[in-house]
Scaffold this active site. Sequence first.
Site, PDB file in Angstrom:
ATOM      1  N   CYS A   1     -21.126 -16.112 -69.087  1.00  0.00           N
ATOM      2  CA  CYS A   1     -21.276 -16.509 -70.495  1.00  0.00           C
ATOM      3  C   CYS A   1     -20.231 -15.843 -71.381  1.00  0.00           C
ATOM      4  O   CYS A   1     -20.125 -16.153 -72.566  1.00  0.00           O
ATOM      5  CB  CYS A   1     -22.668 -16.164 -71.001  1.00  0.00           C
ATOM      6  SG  CYS A   1     -23.962 -17.037 -70.125  1.00  0.00           S
TER       7      CYS A   1
ATOM      8  N   HIS B   1     -23.275 -13.734 -78.284  1.00  0.00           N
ATOM      9  CA  HIS B   1     -23.706 -14.786 -77.364  1.00  0.00           C
ATOM     10  C   HIS B   1     -25.162 -15.123 -77.677  1.00  0.00           C
ATOM     11  O   HIS B   1     -25.997 -14.235 -77.833  1.00  0.00           O
ATOM     12  CB  HIS B   1     -23.529 -14.295 -75.923  1.00  0.00           C
ATOM     13  CG  HIS B   1     -24.132 -15.209 -74.916  1.00  0.00           C
ATOM     14  ND1 HIS B   1     -23.984 -16.570 -74.982  1.00  0.00           N
ATOM     15  CD2 HIS B   1     -24.905 -14.967 -73.823  1.00  0.00           C
ATOM     16  CE1 HIS B   1     -24.629 -17.129 -73.976  1.00  0.00           C
ATOM     17  NE2 HIS B   1     -25.196 -16.176 -73.265  1.00  0.00           N
TER      18      HIS B   1
ATOM     19  N   ASN C   1     -29.399 -21.414 -75.297  1.00  0.00           N
ATOM     20  CA  ASN C   1     -28.277 -20.708 -74.677  1.00  0.00           C
ATOM     21  C   ASN C   1     -27.365 -21.733 -74.004  1.00  0.00           C
ATOM     22  O   ASN C   1     -27.745 -22.352 -73.011  1.00  0.00           O
ATOM     23  CB  ASN C   1     -28.839 -19.716 -73.650  1.00  0.00           C
ATOM     24  CG  ASN C   1     -27.757 -18.921 -72.926  1.00  0.00           C
ATOM     25  OD1 ASN C   1     -26.574 -19.228 -73.037  1.00  0.00           O
ATOM     26  ND2 ASN C   1     -28.168 -17.906 -72.182  1.00  0.00           N
TER      27      ASN C   1
HETATM   28  O1  UT7 Z   1     -26.647 -15.932 -70.832  1.00  0.00           O
HETATM   29  C1  UT7 Z   1     -27.415 -14.953 -70.177  1.00  0.00           C
HETATM   30  C2  UT7 Z   1     -28.599 -15.654 -69.628  1.00  0.00           C
HETATM   31  N1  UT7 Z   1     -29.844 -15.027 -69.563  1.00  0.00           N
HETATM   32  C3  UT7 Z   1     -30.468 -14.285 -70.495  1.00  0.00           C
HETATM   33  O2  UT7 Z   1     -29.960 -13.904 -71.489  1.00  0.00           O
HETATM   34  C4  UT7 Z   1     -31.889 -13.959 -70.199  1.00  0.00           C
HETATM   35  C5  UT7 Z   1     -32.280 -12.569 -70.581  1.00  0.00           C
HETATM   36  N2  UT7 Z   1     -33.688 -12.381 -70.377  1.00  0.00           N
HETATM   37  C6  UT7 Z   1     -34.624 -12.879 -71.234  1.00  0.00           C
HETATM   38  O3  UT7 Z   1     -34.276 -13.472 -72.241  1.00  0.00           O
HETATM   39  C7  UT7 Z   1     -36.067 -12.610 -70.923  1.00  0.00           C
HETATM   40  O4  UT7 Z   1     -36.154 -11.741 -69.817  1.00  0.00           O
HETATM   41  C8  UT7 Z   1     -36.866 -13.901 -70.650  1.00  0.00           C
HETATM   42  C9  UT7 Z   1     -37.003 -14.707 -71.940  1.00  0.00           C
HETATM   43  C10 UT7 Z   1     -36.195 -14.736 -69.581  1.00  0.00           C
HETATM   44  C11 UT7 Z   1     -38.269 -13.544 -70.176  1.00  0.00           C
HETATM   45  O5  UT7 Z   1     -38.916 -12.755 -71.146  1.00  0.00           O
HETATM   46  P1  UT7 Z   1     -39.689 -11.450 -70.702  1.00  0.00           P
HETATM   47  O6  UT7 Z   1     -40.299 -10.869 -71.909  1.00  0.00           O
HETATM   48  O7  UT7 Z   1     -38.721 -10.590 -69.924  1.00  0.00           O
HETATM   49  O8  UT7 Z   1     -40.837 -12.031 -69.789  1.00  0.00           O
HETATM   50  P2  UT7 Z   1     -41.136 -11.742 -68.252  1.00  0.00           P
HETATM   51  O9  UT7 Z   1     -40.103 -12.334 -67.362  1.00  0.00           O
HETATM   52  O10 UT7 Z   1     -41.445 -10.264 -68.099  1.00  0.00           O
HETATM   53  O11 UT7 Z   1     -42.488 -12.534 -68.051  1.00  0.00           O
HETATM   54  C12 UT7 Z   1     -43.697 -12.183 -68.743  1.00  0.00           C
HETATM   55  C13 UT7 Z   1     -44.748 -13.196 -68.373  1.00  0.00           C
HETATM   56  C14 UT7 Z   1     -44.849 -13.471 -66.870  1.00  0.00           C
HETATM   57  O12 UT7 Z   1     -46.213 -13.691 -66.576  1.00  0.00           O
HETATM   58  P3  UT7 Z   1     -47.066 -12.541 -65.861  1.00  0.00           P
HETATM   59  O13 UT7 Z   1     -46.362 -12.260 -64.570  1.00  0.00           O
HETATM   60  O14 UT7 Z   1     -47.035 -11.384 -66.797  1.00  0.00           O
HETATM   61  O15 UT7 Z   1     -48.416 -13.181 -65.724  1.00  0.00           O
HETATM   62  C15 UT7 Z   1     -44.096 -14.762 -66.681  1.00  0.00           C
HETATM   63  O16 UT7 Z   1     -44.544 -15.509 -65.576  1.00  0.00           O
HETATM   64  O17 UT7 Z   1     -44.411 -14.460 -68.987  1.00  0.00           O
HETATM   65  C16 UT7 Z   1     -44.447 -15.475 -67.965  1.00  0.00           C
HETATM   66  N3  UT7 Z   1     -43.467 -16.494 -68.326  1.00  0.00           N
HETATM   67  C17 UT7 Z   1     -43.779 -17.542 -69.104  1.00  0.00           C
HETATM   68  N4  UT7 Z   1     -44.919 -17.917 -69.690  1.00  0.00           N
HETATM   69  C18 UT7 Z   1     -44.893 -19.036 -70.425  1.00  0.00           C
HETATM   70  C19 UT7 Z   1     -42.160 -16.565 -67.991  1.00  0.00           C
HETATM   71  N5  UT7 Z   1     -41.596 -17.652 -68.504  1.00  0.00           N
HETATM   72  C20 UT7 Z   1     -42.582 -18.287 -69.212  1.00  0.00           C
HETATM   73  C21 UT7 Z   1     -42.624 -19.462 -69.979  1.00  0.00           C
HETATM   74  N6  UT7 Z   1     -43.787 -19.784 -70.573  1.00  0.00           N
HETATM   75  N7  UT7 Z   1     -41.531 -20.229 -70.163  1.00  0.00           N
END
Ligand code: UT7
Length: 325
Positions: free
Chosen positions: A112, A252, A282
């Site tokens: 990115c 970004h 993004n």
């Molecule tokens: O260009 C670079 C590209 N990438 C990025 O910049 C991504 C950087 N990372 C992020 O933005 C965040 O890590 C995310 C938005 C991807 C995820 O947020 P998070 O606060 O780190 O959530 P998490 O992965 O720790 O997940 C928390 C919970 C999980 O459930 P459990 O295991 O606690 O029951 C996930 O399964 O949220 C769940 N979850 C969702 N729930 C509803 C993950 N995605 C979703 C979703 N809707 N779309």
Amino acid sequence: MGARIIGTGSYLPPKCLTNADLERMVDTSDQWIVRRTGIRSRYHLAEGQDPAIMGIEAGKNALNQAMVSPEQVDLLIVASNFPDMICPGSAPFIAAGLGLDHAPFFDLKAGCSGFVYGLAIADGLISSGLFHHLLLVGTEALSRVTDWSDRKTCVLFGDGAGAVLLEPAPPGEGVLSSALYGDHDKALLLHLPAGGTRRPASHKTVEAKEHYLKMEGAGVYRSAVPMMEQATREVLASASLRLVDVDWLIPHQANIRIIDSLIQHLDFSREQVIINLDRVANTSTASIPIALDEALRSGRIARGDLVVLTAFGAGATYGAVVLRA
Ligand code: UT7
């Protein structure tokens, strides 16, 4: 001599996908997506449409604004991670669509951070006297490599393209300094496992969904803020500028929580930051040039303002450029 931007352009495909649309596709909610990412909608290429279309439209807009004809362009750089074809990339198709019949072209792959890397490279090439009018395009068709059954990634990404046209500038104008970095230990935080030469496409790789983007979200998240903070501080130091001199920050557009944490570390206010991820999500290499084009065309960023662009991404790459708009 350095390089200055004399035209910008961007393009978003017409099809808009809202969080409500995603609620019907995977187990997610508008509330979760907005709270965790700040994203409300994203744009996607229609089925069958060539990704190069986006770079062509963005490039045309930049050329028109600069009043530079395709014959005057003497190099095209296309920053993209998911080109039209692995070989020969996207650059030849964008060159053809723009009618760049005499200019050389190449694809640049730097996660990115591709647009920030491209701008630093463009500045160096123009400063060296090798090229006069250089078109830099950031374009990405992420919808084509997204696993639409994976809620952890499919809510994050959109398609789009942005472009800038550069020409030589006297010292003190345009790009003032660049700072580029890489951290190869984090190479697999964000990757597409198959379809390259390490793991060529096969029935097995398709069945295993290895042609979709895989992301270790929390790992990317943890790295993003320190990377962009370091790059911003160092690019300003290398140009003998201070944080208080900065009029605008264009980070970004990955996640509003990452942006808020970055500006807290840098002591910037939200009013100084260009944010469009709520609308476009993004778009990887396209995110900074789209935001820059929108902010310049709306008059939010004025000519002469001091602007810092900073990005992080797959690789892991990161960096920043400071420029006078
Ligand atoms: O260009 C670079 C590209 N990438 C990025 O910049 C991504 C950087 N990372 C992020 O933005 C965040 O890590 C995310 C938005 C991807 C995820 O947020 P998070 O606060 O780190 O959530 P998490 O992965 O720790 O997940 C928390 C919970 C999980 O459930 P459990 O295991 O606690 O029951 C996930 O399964 O949220 C769940 N979850 C969702 N729930 C509803 C993950 N995605 C979703 C979703 N809707 N779309």
